[in-house]
Write a protein that holds these residues in place. Structure first.
Motif, PDB file in Angstrom:
ATOM      1  N   VAL A  56       0.866  -1.181   0.000  1.00  0.00           N
ATOM      2  CA  VAL A  56       0.000   0.000   0.000  1.00  0.00           C
ATOM      3  C   VAL A  56       0.902   1.231   0.000  1.00  0.00           C
ATOM      4  CG1 VAL A  56      -1.791   1.267   1.256  1.00  0.00           C
ATOM      5  CG2 VAL A  56      -1.796  -1.244   1.284  1.00  0.00           C
ATOM      6  N   ILE A  57       0.656   2.135  -0.926  1.00  0.00           N
ATOM      7  CA  ILE A  57       1.506   3.321  -1.050  1.00  0.00           C
ATOM      8  C   ILE A  57       0.744   4.536  -0.534  1.00  0.00           C
ATOM      9  CG2 ILE A  57       2.906   4.733  -2.608  1.00  0.00           C
ATOM     10  CD1 ILE A  57       2.927   2.329  -4.546  1.00  0.00           C
ATOM     11  N   GLY A  58       1.203   5.098   0.564  1.00  0.00           N
ATOM     12  CA  GLY A  58       0.552   6.249   1.176  1.00  0.00           C
ATOM     13  C   GLY A  58      -0.148   5.870   2.465  1.00  0.00           C
ATOM     14  N   ALA A  59       0.192   6.541   3.565  1.00  0.00           N
ATOM     15  CA  ALA A  59      -0.356   6.177   4.883  1.00  0.00           C
ATOM     16  C   ALA A  59      -1.251   7.267   5.457  1.00  0.00           C
ATOM     17  CB  ALA A  59       0.775   5.836   5.858  1.00  0.00           C
ATOM     18  N   GLY A  60      -2.085   7.852   4.580  1.00  0.00           N
ATOM     19  CA  GLY A  60      -3.165   8.717   5.050  1.00  0.00           C
ATOM     20  C   GLY A  60      -4.356   7.843   5.432  1.00  0.00           C
ATOM     21  N   PRO A  61      -5.523   8.458   5.646  1.00  0.00           N
ATOM     22  CA  PRO A  61      -6.699   7.676   6.026  1.00  0.00           C
ATOM     23  C   PRO A  61      -6.972   6.511   5.073  1.00  0.00           C
ATOM     24  CG  PRO A  61      -7.177  10.013   6.251  1.00  0.00           C
ATOM     25  CD  PRO A  61      -5.801   9.917   5.628  1.00  0.00           C
ATOM     26  N   ILE A  88      -0.937  -4.148  -5.551  1.00  0.00           N
ATOM     27  CA  ILE A  88      -0.513  -2.824  -5.074  1.00  0.00           C
ATOM     28  C   ILE A  88      -1.748  -1.938  -4.950  1.00  0.00           C
ATOM     29  CG2 ILE A  88       0.823  -0.749  -5.670  1.00  0.00           C
ATOM     30  CD1 ILE A  88       2.730  -2.655  -7.237  1.00  0.00           C
ATOM     31  N   ILE A  89      -1.823  -1.207  -3.844  1.00  0.00           N
ATOM     32  CA  ILE A  89      -2.907  -0.223  -3.682  1.00  0.00           C
ATOM     33  C   ILE A  89      -2.286   1.161  -3.573  1.00  0.00           C
ATOM     34  CG2 ILE A  89      -4.791   0.590  -2.195  1.00  0.00           C
ATOM     35  CD1 ILE A  89      -5.173  -2.338  -1.283  1.00  0.00           C
ATOM     36  N   LEU A  90      -2.674   2.033  -4.488  1.00  0.00           N
ATOM     37  CA  LEU A  90      -2.173   3.405  -4.490  1.00  0.00           C
ATOM     38  C   LEU A  90      -3.124   4.283  -3.671  1.00  0.00           C
ATOM     39  CD1 LEU A  90       0.032   5.241  -5.826  1.00  0.00           C
ATOM     40  CD2 LEU A  90      -1.696   5.807  -7.533  1.00  0.00           C
ATOM     41  N   ALA A  91      -2.569   4.960  -2.676  1.00  0.00           N
ATOM     42  CA  ALA A  91      -3.400   5.802  -1.794  1.00  0.00           C
ATOM     43  C   ALA A  91      -2.631   7.080  -1.493  1.00  0.00           C
ATOM     44  CB  ALA A  91      -3.733   5.048  -0.517  1.00  0.00           C
ATOM     45  N   THR A  92      -2.230   7.746  -2.569  1.00  0.00           N
ATOM     46  CA  THR A  92      -1.336   8.897  -2.440  1.00  0.00           C
ATOM     47  C   THR A  92      -2.064  10.233  -2.396  1.00  0.00           C
ATOM     48  OG1 THR A  92      -1.010   8.519  -4.809  1.00  0.00           O
ATOM     49  CG2 THR A  92       0.786   7.881  -3.349  1.00  0.00           C
ATOM     50  N   ALA A 132      -6.422   1.689  -6.931  1.00  0.00           N
ATOM     51  CA  ALA A 132      -6.223   3.043  -6.408  1.00  0.00           C
ATOM     52  C   ALA A 132      -7.467   3.422  -5.620  1.00  0.00           C
ATOM     53  CB  ALA A 132      -5.984   4.042  -7.537  1.00  0.00           C
ATOM     54  N   ALA A 133      -7.278   4.115  -4.510  1.00  0.00           N
ATOM     55  CA  ALA A 133      -8.416   4.472  -3.673  1.00  0.00           C
ATOM     56  C   ALA A 133      -8.245   5.887  -3.145  1.00  0.00           C
ATOM     57  CB  ALA A 133      -8.549   3.477  -2.514  1.00  0.00           C
ATOM     58  N   GLY A 134      -9.351   6.428  -2.605  1.00  0.00           N
ATOM     59  CA  GLY A 134      -9.305   7.765  -2.029  1.00  0.00           C
ATOM     60  C   GLY A 134      -9.107   8.825  -3.099  1.00  0.00           C
ATOM     61  N   ALA A 135      -8.490   9.942  -2.712  1.00  0.00           N
ATOM     62  CA  ALA A 135      -8.396  11.112  -3.583  1.00  0.00           C
ATOM     63  C   ALA A 135      -7.322  10.981  -4.654  1.00  0.00           C
ATOM     64  CB  ALA A 135      -8.178  12.371  -2.743  1.00  0.00           C
ATOM     65  N   ALA A 136      -6.615   9.860  -4.726  1.00  0.00           N
ATOM     66  CA  ALA A 136      -5.685   9.664  -5.843  1.00  0.00           C
ATOM     67  C   ALA A 136      -6.439   9.567  -7.164  1.00  0.00           C
ATOM     68  CB  ALA A 136      -4.847   8.400  -5.632  1.00  0.00           C
TER      69      ALA A 136
END
Lengths: 352, 352
Positions: B8-13, B110-114, B317-321
């Motif tokens: 997982v790339i990015g450790a925001g919410p 891979i999950i992109l969460a940038t 990819a999830a969230g605001a990416a």
């Protein structure tokens, strides 16, 4: 007794997605649908195209249904109702009834996906005379008309010259008791306005609104093209009544941008009715002992970042059962609910 | 080589939620964060309370971080960057660099969460003079001011008498190139307006808007209370310039409801800046070979009911990416992405 099975209640887009993902994560799934055919509102209400990608609704739902019926881990039970739920997280017993006979299945977790129903515009909004005037229809009726391939004035069968949408019917309305915004009606009306302009190029199409809630990509993917390419007319205004006059409809109200009274003639008026909890959501929240909010939608754990965990351990809710939701919301929350349901079963030590 | 690991790339919410759920579903997880501390925008931009539940941001994020650091299946790597990705779905190799040294990890998915970054109001919106006038701030600045516990006029340190929000700065704007609606700014501004009214009860607070996009429960849970209980003044209008005058700010524009020019004095003006792709989203979409839309957000599979599957198999990819997203969207899509990532690994026959 402890079970690795997930019971999903409701086979609309949300339930189909939740069932598929829970099965792909290793849980056997029983998918319960009260109606005889799965597919939910897009099938049973004859949607033409889905908002916002204009994908053919029947085709999209057929793909979702195929993914479920072709998965050996999923037992889909149509024409079936949930009659009782006992037990606790990890070890529920779900009572089912179909064709006069009853049985029960064990489940480690339950996902409620019983969705919404369209607001009934006869209820306390008599100023729009939905049940009196044949040319006053709802966005649900308009979907059927668009799907039929020919958009005509109901009372005459003729091509309409002027079509109006009225937003927020049964939403943002304290008198009716629905203070919430139904979230999707602005997008659906705009999609339908584009479709009507394409089917009836000589018709003028108007949308009377309070705020156009074309959030995120709906702005650039629907709202701008509706205005620029399809010449849909958006008018900030409040419509107070609709009256018949010489075979047409007179729409009266106030143009709030121009600050003046407005009286315009239309051939067809489409009421953008909002979302209310479906009968299934109401019935199931009772059977599952799930608290509901003042509007009747299922309460989720309010103060944490979680839209699918209910206040009853082991029971999750997704899609419009918890409140107004668009298709993206429904599908994403179905995925989250499937993940949390299977995670709960694993944490109880039941092999998945 | 084949792996049951999810990177997982990015450790925001979004990334925290995706990592936790993928681990709870049985996959080992490597959670990569470029910064030295996890938590994403709510932590690094000093958010006060989260929209829409007014939950303390530090407290909420601490819970999410605890859930990840206490899970033995999750290896959290802060101060670490992704430098390269090779391989294919089920068997990726992800190159990492930290403190001058490099290594690689295998991953099945891979999950992109940038995520996003706030629009820079110095870019092409000079009419608001953000960099020239100290009392013109952004909603990101205002969060910090509210979090500090004392909301004052920056140039004087005094309690403001009049505070204005200007909506849609860097959104719904063709000149700037961001035609989309950033979705959350109406809600965040309304939340902040309530907080300011509570902190400075004598101040008058105005919100100048085009459409208030208070969708779903934001309508009844924030928008109505803001007006009725907290006396926030909403004015439909377009602001064209902000000028300094005698120690205050003159806000000029048009009140579009009243149909007349408007010139009002304010002590503090808060620009409701929108979302743009973060540097991490831009950098990672390049490294992962993910197509982006014209705004630089990651493209997801557009014509199916799926908001997290990218056009590259095995990468989600999830969230605001992927575009403007509120916290509910981010958390739900994180769940969906975790479910789909683990499902993909299982379908490749790798034990989870």
């Amino acid at each position: 007794m402890p079970s690795n099975r997930v019971v999903v209640i409701g086979a609309g887009p949300t339930g189909l997605e939740a069932a598929r993902l829970a099965a792909e994560l290793g849980s056997p799934v029983t998918l319960i649908e009260k109606k005889d055919v799965p597919g939910g509102m897009p099938i049973h209400a004859d949607y033409a195209a889905l908002t916002h990608h204009f994908r053919d609704a029947s085709e999209a739902m057929a793909e979702m249904i195929d993914a479920v019926t072709s998965n050996d881990l999923i037992d889909i039970r149509t024409g079936t109702e949930v009659t009782a739920v006992d037990g606790e997280a990890g070890a529920f017993t779900v009572g089912l009834a179909a064709n006069g006979s009853s049985e029960s299945v064990d489940a480690g977790a339950i996902i409620l996906a019983t969705g919404f129903q369209h607001f009934d515009p006869g209820r306390e909004t008599q100023q729009y005379q939905y049940y009196e005037l044949p040319d006053v229809v709802t966005i649900a009726d308009a979907e059927k008309m668009i799907k039929s391939g020919s958009f005509v004035t109901p009372s005459t069968g003729k091509t309409p010259e002027r079509v109006a949408f009225i937003q927020c019917v049964g939403s943002r309305d304290r008198q009716i008791g629905n203070e919430y915004c139904s979230k999707v009606c602005c997008g659906i009306s705009s999609k339908q306005a584009i479709e009507i302009r394409q089917m009836v190029p000589d018709a003028r199409v108007f949308i009377f609104y309070i705020d156009m809630r074309m959030y995120g990509y709906w702005e650039n993917e629907i709202y701008w093209p509706a205005q620029e390419e399809h010449k849909v007319n958006y008018i900030k205004g409040i419509i107070t009544e609709i009256l018949p006059k010489g075979g047409r409809l007179v729409v009266r109200g106030e143009d709030t941008t121009m600050g003046r009274p407005m009286e315009v003639e239309m051939d067809v008026v489409i009421l953008a009715v909002g979302m209310e909890p479906s009968e299934g959501t109401t019935a199931m929240s009772g059977i599952l002992n799930l608290p509901t909010n003042k509007y009747g939608f299922v309460e989720t754990a309010h103060d944490i970042l979680d839209t699918v965990t209910t206040t009853v351990p082991g029971i999750f809710a997704a899609g419009a059962a918890v409140g107004p939701a668009d298709l993206d919301d429904s599908i994403a929350s179905a995925g989250a609910a499937a993940a949390k349901a299977v995670s709960l079963i694993r944490s109880a030590g039941v092999p998945v």
